[in-house]
Design an enzyme around this catalytic site. Structure first.
Site, PDB file in Angstrom:
ATOM      1  N   ARG A  81      22.267 -16.899 -32.874  1.00 42.89           N
ATOM      2  CA  ARG A  81      23.269 -15.835 -32.999  1.00 42.89           C
ATOM      3  C   ARG A  81      24.653 -16.467 -32.910  1.00 42.89           C
ATOM      4  NH1 ARG A  81      24.008 -13.138 -28.930  1.00 42.89           N
ATOM      5  NH2 ARG A  81      22.478 -14.007 -27.510  1.00 42.89           N
ATOM      6  N   GLY A 222      18.501 -12.962 -35.088  1.00 43.00           N
ATOM      7  CA  GLY A 222      19.269 -11.749 -34.819  1.00 43.00           C
ATOM      8  C   GLY A 222      20.421 -11.506 -35.774  1.00 43.00           C
ATOM      9  N   HIS A 249      18.918  -3.954 -22.902  1.00 41.15           N
ATOM     10  CA  HIS A 249      18.340  -5.292 -23.093  1.00 41.15           C
ATOM     11  C   HIS A 249      17.359  -5.546 -21.942  1.00 41.15           C
ATOM     12  CE1 HIS A 249      19.250  -9.892 -23.374  1.00 41.15           C
ATOM     13  NE2 HIS A 249      18.232  -9.566 -24.135  1.00 41.15           N
ATOM     14  N   ALA A 272      17.466 -16.939 -20.814  1.00 42.34           N
ATOM     15  CA  ALA A 272      17.025 -18.084 -20.002  1.00 42.34           C
ATOM     16  C   ALA A 272      16.823 -17.738 -18.531  1.00 42.34           C
ATOM     17  CB  ALA A 272      18.000 -19.256 -20.129  1.00 42.34           C
ATOM     18  N   CYS A 273      16.509 -16.469 -18.250  1.00 41.17           N
ATOM     19  CA  CYS A 273      16.218 -16.071 -16.864  1.00 41.17           C
ATOM     20  C   CYS A 273      14.794 -15.544 -16.704  1.00 41.17           C
ATOM     21  CB  CYS A 273      17.212 -15.020 -16.392  1.00 41.17           C
ATOM     22  SG  CYS A 273      18.896 -15.624 -16.232  1.00 41.17           S
ATOM     23  N   GLY A 274      13.955 -15.748 -17.724  1.00 41.23           N
ATOM     24  CA  GLY A 274      12.530 -15.451 -17.558  1.00 41.23           C
ATOM     25  C   GLY A 274      12.106 -14.034 -17.878  1.00 41.23           C
ATOM     26  N   ASN A 386      16.767 -23.256 -29.326  1.00 40.03           N
ATOM     27  CA  ASN A 386      16.640 -21.830 -29.650  1.00 40.03           C
ATOM     28  C   ASN A 386      15.541 -21.590 -30.699  1.00 40.03           C
ATOM     29  OD1 ASN A 386      17.491 -19.069 -29.359  1.00 40.03           O
ATOM     30  ND2 ASN A 386      18.538 -19.213 -31.317  1.00 40.03           N
ATOM     31  N   ARG A 419      20.628 -15.815 -12.867  1.00 34.06           N
ATOM     32  CA  ARG A 419      20.282 -17.153 -12.384  1.00 34.06           C
ATOM     33  C   ARG A 419      21.408 -17.595 -11.461  1.00 34.06           C
ATOM     34  NH1 ARG A 419      17.339 -21.792 -14.321  1.00 34.06           N
ATOM     35  NH2 ARG A 419      16.347 -20.546 -15.933  1.00 34.06           N
ATOM     36  N   GLY A 515       4.187 -16.231 -11.479  1.00 30.69           N
ATOM     37  CA  GLY A 515       3.243 -15.215 -11.011  1.00 30.69           C
ATOM     38  C   GLY A 515       3.500 -14.750  -9.588  1.00 30.69           C
TER      39      GLY A 515
END
EC number: 4.1.1.32
Length: 605
Positions: A81, A222, A249, A272-274, A386, A419, A515
């Site tokens: 993007r 995107g 989002h 990038a925060c899972g 990416n 993060r 987990g």
């Protein structure tokens, strides 16, 4: 060339006069060789994929390793993007707000009309009707993308409910979002095409007031799959503001207790925060299960019973490949292993499989994302950071049966997370809805890649929507507050703030994450059921280690205490950063958020 001489215009499978007039207008402007209405069939998909292989855009992968799957390598200038080339064109600049690039709509239309003139010469204009969310929803949100990219057509089939069914839903006069896309690479007679055509000049433009998207010059993700962020967040957030709902989002997760009670959780994290990892969570605590409703977008509105219901408007996953592996996200790997995937900018193994950084295995030779030979000595990444997989959601082994429910699923909790190495505890419960909006509005996350600025600096990313807001950020905060004010308070979801990424003094992660995050979610649902304790702190309600289910977890208890610690001196250092952010938001910042800031300041002393 006039419309009368463009093949395909006179045999359109629709009587929708508004759609036909628009297609004709675009065809006369862009001058394609032919017009094709995409029907979304298997036969069409296979035909277009074969065409893309012939054109050199797609490489067919080894069917034993990746069934019915393809690899595309983009032009190195077209890999992500482009926020600097993304515009929100409202009549008044203030309505776009300080977080967006703005241009006067008439001026932008002039610039882009010139760019579109003749831009599809030598190519096919595809008309791609699609529906965001279930086709049988009460108020289905329809769109039509016009594109000259076969890559876009096949990807839209995976990512949306695309083709004949969406066109039928549109009927003869239904409303649809107009999404116009051209790669901007016309072909002169006899000119040889390139595998990834694009243009150095790029614009990704949104006209929220007329519900239109115009994109030029990029074939990637995107920027080109206009149902993705352009419609589902930027245009939809403006629609949601006007119609009284939320376009966010967020992932949507179904957590099931040992008593078989289901809780639906929506969660907003910056990139990038899972987010995808949490959406496909495998709980580590006895008796708890999790299922996936969505990994990226949630559209939420109130049901007749007064609860907030969420729908995933997408039909596939468009996930970041690097870092995805059998330990971090086994369910994503199983989804991909089922086949029918288009990979973009990952590396290719000698036996026709794919590879990326973080994936198991230790390849000694690959073809990298630029098409070059790669060995461990190459000194650069084999897959682009990416790089992506585009895969049908129906293949996910943990897909919740409710994922396609036209009513959506009732949300019990909303999580915001970023993060942060310091300051922010593992989980905090907001005092009430407005306090929850304050937490979301001040969400910050440390930069993870040097290219985005200084690594470790905190970038404010309100509700993880900074790059995706279709209107003024202050009006967006006010809308969130009003959504709560207009609801039955007892039926609103509880709001929580999470941070899986806090580190010790030596730089190691204090919490194992993945987990094990199910233990943190268990506390959240027990708070909803009034079954768990927590202590009141200046920033909200935070559990002690004793409040969390840590049975069988091999972690130093001191680390858990540190992960949960609220340190007033760190929060006092945060105050000027929040103040600076609110000053940037400007005059449209709601009074309610100023009040929350003043109250936090007072509690911190």
């Amino acid at each position: 060339m006039t419309s009368a001489t463009i093949p395909g215009l006179d045999t359109a499978p629709t009587k929708h006069q508004g759609l036909l007039a628009w297609v004709q207008e675009v065809a006369e402007l862009t001058q394609p060789d032919r017009v094709v209405f995409a029907d979304g069939s298997d036969e069409e998909y296979e035909r277009l994929c074969a065409h893309l292989v012939e054109a050199g855009t797609f490489q067919k992968l080894n069917p034993e390793k990746q069934p019915n799957s393809y690899l595309a390598l983009s032009d190195p200038s077209d890999v992500a993007r482009v926020e600097s080339r993304t515009f929100i064109c409202t009549e008044r600049e203030i309505d776009a707000g300080p977080t967006n690039n703005w241009m006067d709509p008439a001026e932008m239309r002039g610039i882009m009309t010139d760019l579109y003139r003749g831009s599809m010469r030598g190519r096919t204009l595809y008309v791609v009707p699609f529906c965001m969310g279930p086709l049988d929803a009460e108020d289905p949100k329809l769109g039509v993308e016009i594109t000259d990219s076969e890559y876009v057509v096949v990807s839209m089939r995976t990512m949306t409910r695309m083709g004949r069914a969406a066109l039928d839903k549109l009927g003869d006069d239904g409303f649809f979002v107009k999404a116009l896309h051209s790669i901007g690479a016309p072909l002169e007679p006899g000119q040889k095409d390139v595998p990834w055509p694009c243009n150095d000049t790029k614009y990704i433009t949104h006209f929220p007031e007329t519900r239109e998207i115009w994109s030029f010059g990029s074939g990637y993700g995107g920027n080109a799959l206009l149902g993705k962020k352009c419609y589902s967040l930027r245009i939809a957030s403006a629609m949601a503001h006007d119609e009284g709902w939320l376009a966010e989002h967020m992932l949507i997760l179904k957590l099931i207790s040992p008593e078989n009670k289901a809780y639906f959780i929506a969660a907003a994290f910056p990139s990038a925060c899972g987010k995808t990892n949490l959406a496909m969570l495998q709980p580590t605590i006895e008796g708890w299960r999790a299922e996936t409703v969505g990994d990226d977008i949630a559209w939420m509105r109130f049901g007749k019973d007064g609860r907030l219901y969420a729908t995933n408007p997408e039909f596939g996953f468009f996930g970041v490949a690097p870092g995805t592996n059998w330990s971090s996200n086994p369910n994503a790997m199983k989804t991909i292993a089922a086949g029918n995937t288009v990979f973009t900018n990952v590396a290719k193994t000698d036996d026709g499989d794919v590879w990326w950084e973080g994936l198991e295995g230790d390849p000694q030779h690959l073809i990298d994302w630029k098409g070059n030979d790669w060995t461990p000595e190459s000194g650069e990444k084999a897959a682009h950071p990416n790089s992506r997989y585009c895969t049908p959601i129906s293949q996910c082994p943990t897909l919740a049966p409710e994922w396609d429910d036209p009513q959506g699923v009732p949300i019990s909790a909303i999580l915001f997370g970023g993060r942060r190495k310091t300051t922010v505890p593992l989980i905090t419960e907001a005092r009430d809805w407005q306090h929850g909006v304050f937490i979301g509005a001040t969400l910050g996350s440390e930069q993870t890649a040097a290219a985005e600025g200084k690594v470790g600096t905190v970038r404010r990313d309100p509700m993880a929507m900074l790059p995706f807001l279709g209107y003024n950020v202050g009006d967006y905060f006010a809308h969130w507050i009003n959504v709560g004010k207009n609801a039955d308070e007892s039926k609103l979801p509880k709001v929580f703030f999470v941070n899986w990424f806090r580190r010790g003094d030596d730089g190691r992660f204090l919490w194992p994450g993945f987990g094990e995050n199910s233990r943190v979610l268990k506390w959240a649902v027990e708070r909803i059921e009034h079954k768990a304790d927590g202590k009141s702190t200046p920033i909200g309600i935070v559990p002690t280690a004793a409040d969390l289910d840590l049975e069988g977890l091999d972690v130093d208890p001191a680390d858990v205490d540190e992960a949960l610690a609220v340190k007033p001196e760190e929060w006092r250092a945060e105050l000027p950063l929040i103040e600076e952010w609110f000053e940037f938001v400007g005059e449209k910042l709601p009074t309610g958020l100023k009040d929350e800031f003043d109250a936090l300041k007072e509690r911190l002393g």
